[in-house]
Design an enzyme around this catalytic site. Structure first.
Site, PDB file in Angstrom:
ATOM      1  CB  ILE A   7      28.491  54.724  11.599  1.00  0.00           C
ATOM      2  CG1 ILE A   7      28.689  54.322  10.142  1.00  0.00           C
ATOM      3  CG2 ILE A   7      29.366  55.868  12.003  1.00  0.00           C
ATOM      4  CD1 ILE A   7      28.328  55.452   9.182  1.00  0.00           C
ATOM      5  N   GLY A   8      27.597  51.346  12.516  1.00  0.00           N
ATOM      6  CA  GLY A   8      26.417  50.486  12.633  1.00  0.00           C
ATOM      7  C   GLY A   8      25.755  50.177  11.309  1.00  0.00           C
ATOM      8  CG  ASP A  66      28.546  43.623  10.186  1.00  0.00           C
ATOM      9  OD1 ASP A  66      28.078  44.032  11.273  1.00  0.00           O
ATOM     10  OD2 ASP A  66      29.247  44.341   9.450  1.00  0.00           O
ATOM     11  CG  ASP A 124      38.071  52.734   3.085  1.00  0.00           C
ATOM     12  OD1 ASP A 124      38.351  53.872   3.489  1.00  0.00           O
ATOM     13  OD2 ASP A 124      37.441  51.879   3.752  1.00  0.00           O
ATOM     14  CE  LYS A 127      28.819  72.630  12.374  1.00  0.00           C
ATOM     15  NZ  LYS A 127      28.351  73.918  11.798  1.00  0.00           N
ATOM     16  CB  CYS A 136      35.500  26.707  22.989  1.00  0.00           C
ATOM     17  SG  CYS A 136      36.362  25.830  21.673  1.00  0.00           S
ATOM     18  N   GLY A 142      37.069  27.544  27.567  1.00  0.00           N
ATOM     19  CA  GLY A 142      36.511  27.597  28.923  1.00  0.00           C
ATOM     20  C   GLY A 142      36.206  26.208  29.467  1.00  0.00           C
ATOM     21  NE  ARG A 187      44.688  25.236  14.901  1.00  0.00           N
ATOM     22  CZ  ARG A 187      44.398  25.389  13.621  1.00  0.00           C
ATOM     23  NH1 ARG A 187      44.154  24.338  12.880  1.00  0.00           N
ATOM     24  NH2 ARG A 187      44.351  26.592  13.084  1.00  0.00           N
ATOM     25  CG  HIS A 214      32.227  28.696  20.136  1.00  0.00           C
ATOM     26  ND1 HIS A 214      32.839  29.668  20.883  1.00  0.00           N
ATOM     27  CD2 HIS A 214      33.215  27.911  19.648  1.00  0.00           C
ATOM     28  CE1 HIS A 214      34.149  29.483  20.849  1.00  0.00           C
ATOM     29  NE2 HIS A 214      34.406  28.423  20.109  1.00  0.00           N
ATOM     30  CD  GLU A 230      29.913  31.664  21.786  1.00  0.00           C
ATOM     31  OE1 GLU A 230      29.476  30.624  22.311  1.00  0.00           O
ATOM     32  OE2 GLU A 230      31.126  31.870  21.603  1.00  0.00           O
TER      33      GLU A 230
HETATM   34  N1  GLN Z   1      42.454  26.956  21.675  1.00  0.00           N
HETATM   35  C1  GLN Z   1      41.495  25.926  21.871  1.00  0.00           C
HETATM   36  C2  GLN Z   1      41.474  24.947  20.719  1.00  0.00           C
HETATM   37  O1  GLN Z   1      41.865  25.281  19.622  1.00  0.00           O
HETATM   38  C3  GLN Z   1      40.119  26.481  22.119  1.00  0.00           C
HETATM   39  C4  GLN Z   1      39.533  27.151  20.918  1.00  0.00           C
HETATM   40  C5  GLN Z   1      38.346  28.010  21.256  1.00  0.00           C
HETATM   41  O2  GLN Z   1      38.117  28.342  22.407  1.00  0.00           O
HETATM   42  N2  GLN Z   1      37.582  28.420  20.258  1.00  0.00           N
HETATM   43  O3  GLN Z   1      41.024  23.847  20.877  1.00  0.00           O
END
Ligand code: GLN
Length: 560
Positions: A21-22, A77, A153, A193, A389, A391, A470, A515, A517
């Site tokens: 629920i954020g 989060d 929980d 409610k 990565c 990609g 890896r 990464h 992002e």
């Molecule tokens: N599977 C790839 C590796 O371990 C890429 C990992 C990823 O994209 N975070 O190197």
């Protein structure tokens, strides 16, 4: 001012009724508001599951694994926490029941409990409190501590007991309990409610926690009368019942919660004086996101964890930030790469409408050939491509096979016996059998080659980005791939690891082993995403022009 001696105040955030629920976004928005009031804030997330960390969990179950600078694999989060504030998260900001029990059991084995019988109370709860206090650190005005899961929980009970004890220890006036609940709208009855909220608060009270503020997630505005009712049944003042109505963009939340008095009341309850927050930067980005006349760019994300939007949370946000930077609306099309394997013709139809293609990070063989097809499409049609990565690794495979003539080139992750292992296991990974926390993780520097696209994007020759992998580009194939036209534009400072690749013959084609992002923020979009979205917008404008030219030629043909 001798702030060092000041008592850190605590805001404990719990969730009721249902999960998702954020709670994390509410906590992050509150932190943003408190920071905007000039306060020094930190945030912690306590996760009740038994994994030591989320690193080994499938992203389609629990959402993305967020990686911090110090290489900790954390709950998603923490990504919200970093995006909404200026706080840098580290390994102390997130811990699980698994980590707590691990610590307790290790202490027991070392004999540190001096023969005592080890129990949840006090040993596990003491360990939790120690972890919280270590996570908060010195010089903090307010620590927001979010307890994962839902009240009721079994798993979260020790955490709830620990925050109950901690409040007593730091002094009642130095902490507050904020409970986030759901006030559902029953369509058939046309009514909101409050009963689930009442039950959830009762559940909390049963274990000795009395909420001071209640944040109600809701589809519809909560009328004053209903706030009064919640206030009466749940024993909080009416102005401590905060309505958190659905917003069209999450970046609207700080302002929305501020207008409900969330930060004002929290500061008042904690006895903190602070000026009104300046929210102009937040307002500005919301205005951009919501402007009705923004041009749209469509990005195809070709991956395999496409069934749960949270699997690519930071990526989704970073692309939105790129849209803010370029004043365009970013439309994301999540494509399951396996569909390109079952039906190769669908590559052109599905990607034909995209203004750019992105292959995100991932693990395992499933869907790899489909991703390679998507890369080939982007390369051959001059569609902007960003590979993150995995990609980047599939971009290297595609180029090796289809341009450099290394037929059957592969990564040893997918085919350990292949003839051309252009992506191979890092040396330090050979022989590693433990799966948890053993990848190349966290921030590492990268040196960018002058004159490259990467240099253009970053405007600098030296960057620092977060990793989680890896495998890596196999240096034995550097020469053959470079000769065929691939530029290795980013390397580790010692030159040993390839961190970025690009294709100078293509308008915008870049792969990065890290990464980006994880470091993008709405108020500070990451340069790589800003540049990628810009290239998509340029491609979109070109596509429009190409379409117009085509239709005018067709019109001429018809006329003639
Ligand atoms: N599977 C790839 C590796 O371990 C890429 C990992 C990823 O994209 N975070 O190197």
């Amino acid at each position: 001012m001798a702030r060092r001696d000041k008592q850190t105040k605590f805001i404990f955030v719990t969730g009721g009724v249902v999960s998702s629920i954020g709670k994390g976004l509410t906590a992050a928005s509150l932190a943003a508001l408190l920071e905007a009031r000039g306060l020094r804030v930190t945030m912690l997330k306590l996760d009740p599951y038994l994994n030591v960390d989320p690193g080994t969990m499938n992203p389609t179950q629990h959402g993305e694994v967020f990686v911090t600078d110090d290489g900790t694999e954390t709950d998603l989060d923490l990504g919200h926490y970093e995006r909404f504030t200026s706080i840098q998260m580290n390994r102390h900001n997130n811990f699980t029941t698994g980590r707590i029990y691990n610590a307790v059991i290790q202490k027991e084995r070392r004999g540190e409990y001096l023969g005592a019988t080890i129990q949840v109370i006090p040993h596990v709860t003491d360990e939790i409190k120690d972890h919280i206090l270590r996570g908060v650190g010195p010089n903090v005005d307010i620590a927001i501590v979010e307890v994962g899961g839902t009240v009721g929980d079994i798993e979260s009970l020790p955490f709830l007991e620990a925050i109950r004890q901690l409040r007593r220890e730091v002094g009642h006036q130095n902490a507050l309990n904020l409970h986030v609940t759901l006030v559902p709208y029953i369509r058939a009855a046309g009514e909101l409610k409050t009963k689930p909220t009442q039950h959830s608060v009762r559940e909390l009270q049963n274990i000795g926690i009395v909420p001071d503020m209640i944040v109600c997630r809701t589809e519809q505005p909560i009328p004053a009368e209903m706030k009064k009712k919640i206030s009466l049944f749940c024993n909080v003042p009416p102005d401590c019942v905060i309505s958190a109505q659905d917003v069209s963009t999450i970046y609207e939340l700080p302002e929305a919660l501020h207008s409900e008095g969330l930060d004002y009341r929290a500061c008042e309850l904690l006895g903190i004086w602070s000026p009104e927050p300046n929210l102009s930067a937040w307002r500005e980005i919301v205005q951009v996101i919501k402007s009705p006349d923004l041009p749209t760019v469509r990005i195809a994300i070709v991956g395999k964890y496409v069934d749960l939007a949270d699997s690519y949370k930071s990526l989704h946000e970073a692309l939105t930030h790129g849209g803010i930077a370029n004043r365009v609306r970013v439309e994301l099309d999540y494509v399951d790469s396996e569909t390109f394997e079952h039906n190769p013709d669908s590559v052109t139809t599905r990607l034909g409408g995209a203004h750019a293609v992105l292959v995100p990070g991932g693990f395992g063989k499933r869907g790899i050939e489909g991703k390679i097809r998507a890369v080939r499409y982007a390369r051959e049609t001059s569609t902007p491509y960003l590979g993150i990565c995995l990609g980047m690794q599939v971009a290297v495979l595609e180029f090796a096979r289809n341009v450099a003539g290394l037929s059957g080139a592969n990564s040893t992750e997918f085919d350990p016996e292949c003839g051309f292992p252009v992506v191979d296991l890092m040396d330090e990974q050979r022989g590693v059998t433990s799966k948890g926390g053993t990848m190349r993780l966290g921030a590492y520097p990268c040196t960018i080659e002058p004159g490259s696209l990467a240099w253009d994007v970053y405007g600098s020759g030296s960057i620092n980005e977060r990793h989680r992998h890896r495998w890596e580009f196999n240096n034995q194939f550097r020469e053959v791939l470079e000769t065929a036209g691939m530029r290795l534009s980013g390397l580790s400072p010692d030159g040993k690891l390839v961190e970025m690749v690009e294709l100078p013959s293509h308008p915008w084609f870049l792969g990065c082993q890290f990464h980006p992002e994880f470091k993008s923020r709405p108020l500070k979009p990451h340069p790589l995403f800003s540049a990628f979205i810009k290239s998509a917008a340029t491609h979109a404008a070109g596509a429009g022009k190409r379409r117009r030219e085509r239709s005018s030629t067709q019109a001429e043909i018809v006329v003639n």
